[in-house]
Motif scaffolding. Sequence first.
Motif, short mmCIF file in Angstrom:
data_model
loop_
_atom_site.label_atom_id
_atom_site.label_comp_id
_atom_site.label_asym_id
_atom_site.label_seq_id
_atom_site.Cartn_x
_atom_site.Cartn_y
_atom_site.Cartn_z
N LEU A 1 0.83 -1.20 0.00
CA LEU A 1 0.00 0.00 0.00
C LEU A 1 0.87 1.25 0.00
O LEU A 1 1.94 1.26 0.60
CB LEU A 1 -0.90 -0.01 1.24
N LYS B 1 -5.53 -6.65 0.95
CA LYS B 1 -6.36 -7.65 0.27
C LYS B 1 -7.66 -7.06 -0.26
O LYS B 1 -8.23 -7.59 -1.21
CB LYS B 1 -6.67 -8.81 1.22
N THR B 2 -8.14 -5.98 0.35
CA THR B 2 -9.40 -5.39 -0.09
C THR B 2 -9.22 -4.17 -0.99
O THR B 2 -10.18 -3.71 -1.58
CB THR B 2 -10.26 -4.98 1.12
N ALA B 3 -8.00 -3.67 -1.10
CA ALA B 3 -7.76 -2.43 -1.86
C ALA B 3 -8.24 -2.54 -3.30
O ALA B 3 -8.87 -1.61 -3.82
CB ALA B 3 -6.28 -2.06 -1.82
N HIS B 4 -7.97 -3.67 -3.95
CA HIS B 4 -8.39 -3.82 -5.35
C HIS B 4 -9.92 -3.90 -5.47
O HIS B 4 -10.51 -3.29 -6.35
CB HIS B 4 -7.74 -5.06 -5.97
N ASP B 5 -10.55 -4.66 -4.56
CA ASP B 5 -12.01 -4.81 -4.60
C ASP B 5 -12.73 -3.48 -4.38
O ASP B 5 -13.81 -3.26 -4.91
CB ASP B 5 -12.48 -5.80 -3.53
N SER C 1 -11.46 -0.44 -5.12
CA SER C 1 -10.79 0.62 -5.87
C SER C 1 -11.75 1.64 -6.49
O SER C 1 -11.37 2.79 -6.72
CB SER C 1 -9.89 0.02 -6.95
N LYS C 2 -13.00 1.27 -6.74
CA LYS C 2 -13.97 2.23 -7.29
C LYS C 2 -14.58 3.12 -6.20
O LYS C 2 -15.17 4.15 -6.50
CB LYS C 2 -15.08 1.48 -8.02
#
Length: 149
Positions: free
Chosen positions: A5, A47-51, A53-54
């Motif tokens: 991150l 682990k959640t940053a990509h999910d 991202s919007k």
Amino acid sequence: MSFLLPKLTCKREVDQAIKSVAEKVLVLRFGRDDDAVCLQLDDILAKTAHDLSKMAVIYLVDVNSVPVYTQYFDISYIPSTVFFFNGQHMKVDYGSPDHTKFVGSFKTKQDFIDLIEVIYRGAMRGKLIVRSPIDPNNIPKYDLLYQGI
């Protein structure tokens, strides 16, 4: 996992992030890279940053590198997570006396995802404080240092 991150290393970078992140929830994790609980939280955030991202942008902030914000948000326990939306500090009612920040690590990834969704939806409706969707049993308990002063 904290190396996955982006980090903000000075007050100017934190100010810039607060001003420039638009139409997304800005998540600032205040802590230290060598703290065990911070590493646990960083793992969940990474682990959640990509999910998310919007809906959200996540940054790590070392408490020693920005003492101005550490003092301003009264960060006496680490990790502490603070949320913003369009430059506005978002408060969350966790059922605890302090609505300005989440103290400790989230128990599960889903707890963090649910919280971001509630903050995002509330902010899009113009709310400045939202009620936490996290099960009260999953919220760490702590005592306020300035209580009764």
